[in-house]
Design a protein around this motif. Sequence first.
Motif, short mmCIF file in Angstrom:
data_model
loop_
_atom_site.label_atom_id
_atom_site.label_comp_id
_atom_site.label_asym_id
_atom_site.label_seq_id
_atom_site.Cartn_x
_atom_site.Cartn_y
_atom_site.Cartn_z
N ASP A 149 0.83 -1.20 0.00
CA ASP A 149 0.00 0.00 0.00
C ASP A 149 0.88 1.27 0.00
O ASP A 149 0.63 2.20 -0.75
CB ASP A 149 -0.91 -0.03 1.24
N TYR B 56 2.52 1.84 -3.34
CA TYR B 56 1.61 2.42 -4.34
C TYR B 56 1.56 3.93 -4.21
O TYR B 56 1.44 4.66 -5.16
CB TYR B 56 0.17 1.92 -4.15
N LYS B 57 1.58 4.38 -2.95
CA LYS B 57 1.28 5.78 -2.69
C LYS B 57 2.51 6.67 -2.63
O LYS B 57 2.42 7.86 -2.91
CB LYS B 57 0.52 5.90 -1.36
N GLU B 58 3.63 6.13 -2.17
CA GLU B 58 4.78 6.99 -1.89
C GLU B 58 5.98 6.59 -2.73
O GLU B 58 6.11 5.45 -3.14
CB GLU B 58 5.19 6.83 -0.41
N HIS C 19 -4.62 1.40 -8.54
CA HIS C 19 -3.30 1.51 -7.96
C HIS C 19 -2.16 1.30 -8.94
O HIS C 19 -1.02 1.46 -8.60
CB HIS C 19 -3.16 0.50 -6.81
N HIS D 103 0.99 4.18 -9.82
CA HIS D 103 1.68 4.52 -8.58
C HIS D 103 2.56 5.75 -8.79
O HIS D 103 2.75 6.20 -9.93
CB HIS D 103 2.47 3.31 -8.06
N PRO D 104 3.13 6.32 -7.71
CA PRO D 104 3.82 7.61 -7.82
C PRO D 104 4.92 7.65 -8.87
O PRO D 104 5.08 8.64 -9.56
CB PRO D 104 4.41 7.82 -6.42
#
Length: 614
Positions: free
Chosen positions: A51, A54-56, A272, A275-276
């Motif tokens: 998780d 995916y985000k950072e 997702h 991602h970043p």
Amino acid sequence: MPAAQPTDRLRILIADDDPMIPELLQERVRLVFAEQPPEVLIAGSAEEALDLLYKERIDLLLSDYDFSSGCGPEAMNGLALLREIDRLDITVTPIFMTGFGDEEVAKNAILLGAVDYLTKPALSGLAEVLRKAQTAHRKRREQAALRNAARLLDISEALRGGASLERGAAQILAAVVEETDCDAAWVELAAPEDLSRVGHCEFYHNVTLDPPLLNDWRPAPRSGEFIDSEQVQLLFPNASVSGVWVRPLTLDRAGEPSLLGSIGIAYQDRLHRLHPGRRQTVEVIGQHAESLLASRVLYAEAERASRQTIEVLVRALELHDEYTAGHSDWVSVYTRLLAHALGWSPHRVERAGHAGLLHDIGKVRMDPKVINHNGPLSDEQRAQFQQHTVAGREMLLPLDSMVDLIPAVYGHHERWVGGGYPVGLLASELPPLARATCIADAYDAMTSHRAYRRARPHDAALRELRRCKGTQFDPEMIAPFTVYLILFRRLVAAWAEPLFEGLVAQPVERLFAAAEPIVAPPPSPSELEIGEGEHPGALCKEYAAVPRNGARVVEVLASLEEALIEGGARFLAGRAKGDADGATLITRMEAMTERPDHRITRLLCWAWDRRRAR
Ligand SMILES: [Fe+2]
């Protein structure tokens, strides 16, 4: 993905279900990188780690293998986590942690992309492995940056200057699709000349999706983001699309954004996947496309403003002196012909045309009685007349967009060996555009009627240009100019052929396909109008060596389409009164018009005589 800057703080994620391990590890990690302590994030499970990934943006991952004691028997293990990282193409460099005796697992982890492994609980060699991972990560990012640079270069190539938007959109789309593992994507670009018009759109579909309904939809000019579900529904009314990320391409002028286009990425379910790392890549592509498009828009606007200025000036000249207006139009035709003959770029050819239009602009500041004086001028009148070049320069000086035309306006009456006006300097010291304008102006002045004398014929004008080559005119420009004039006349004759057959005039466009065989033969002695005392052999040899390009001549002819059609109609009306030779037709046609100095009709009559002579 841009390369990591040396100042980028390293971000390390530690994933372990035993809370003691991250506690201990983060202290040791900070000691290893004491010179620039990294940012450490902690995840208690593989799911939580995924998780975060995916985000950072995460650089290094220290992951445990077995999460079952802390997270239960169903928990995702470290190898499954590595598989997901690989599948989603997440830019992170993993280090694997196993218990003592798990060498097989460690080998699998290496196969799945881990840079190395450490054995718990001692984790001996940690410092060495971390340094190794940091180097590997930096290399990976540098490779990605190189790949991206090559891609951006392709996009630059496709969007540069006058290249088609279609190619640009296709290149951007290919780069976006390659990076994002999306289900659909689009690239929409507005025409640089008119932002309200979408110049080109490219779509990509990975699954069965109808193209998005972009016609009535415009993204808000903000940075890239996922749009709300209502807008998703508007774009894809017939499909289950769960996420659409849009990057508008904008041009900001004094806080006023204008939309240049958009990049859209759609996913049917797994949001997702953007991602970043991927988002950042699309952002780089977007920024690059945006700046290329913005420069095209600004260039188109500057060109438009320059054209409008020229139109205003030419209109002022037409109102002031009708004769000069016709003369300026034709000098513009001849400067463009000569520019093509010299192989100049399309931009320089266009500017040559502008120089022709504006070369006599200074005459708007003069008394029309002096400009069109019938008979010899007094010394005072001559001095006044010669001031039109100075007046022209003064008029254009305040206009930045006209700077390159000033030498042509100021210097078109200077002579190659000096002795012209307003200064008497050597024309060889003037820029090529000024020297080209001298020749075009002289040829048109000779071959057109003036208030005080009749036009001289084309043959006499050609011989006069040759006679003054190297004294009045640039000696290198006379042969190219003559050859392109000859090609111009041949193509006018080819255009007029259907008229002579009593058919409707064909569009000039058709000559593009037919031009090459017409321009292929070198200029003949009769076309060169070789006069007494000239040496045909040497002249023919010199003129045959000028490279000939029919399409470039047709391009000039195409700008005269209206005049050709008008002249053609007049020619037909003249012929309707019975068979006649060129001279009779000229007399008839001149009687039909208020402006008898009509070069097109005279050209058609010449072509008619040439045909009859065959
Ligand atoms: Fe002039």
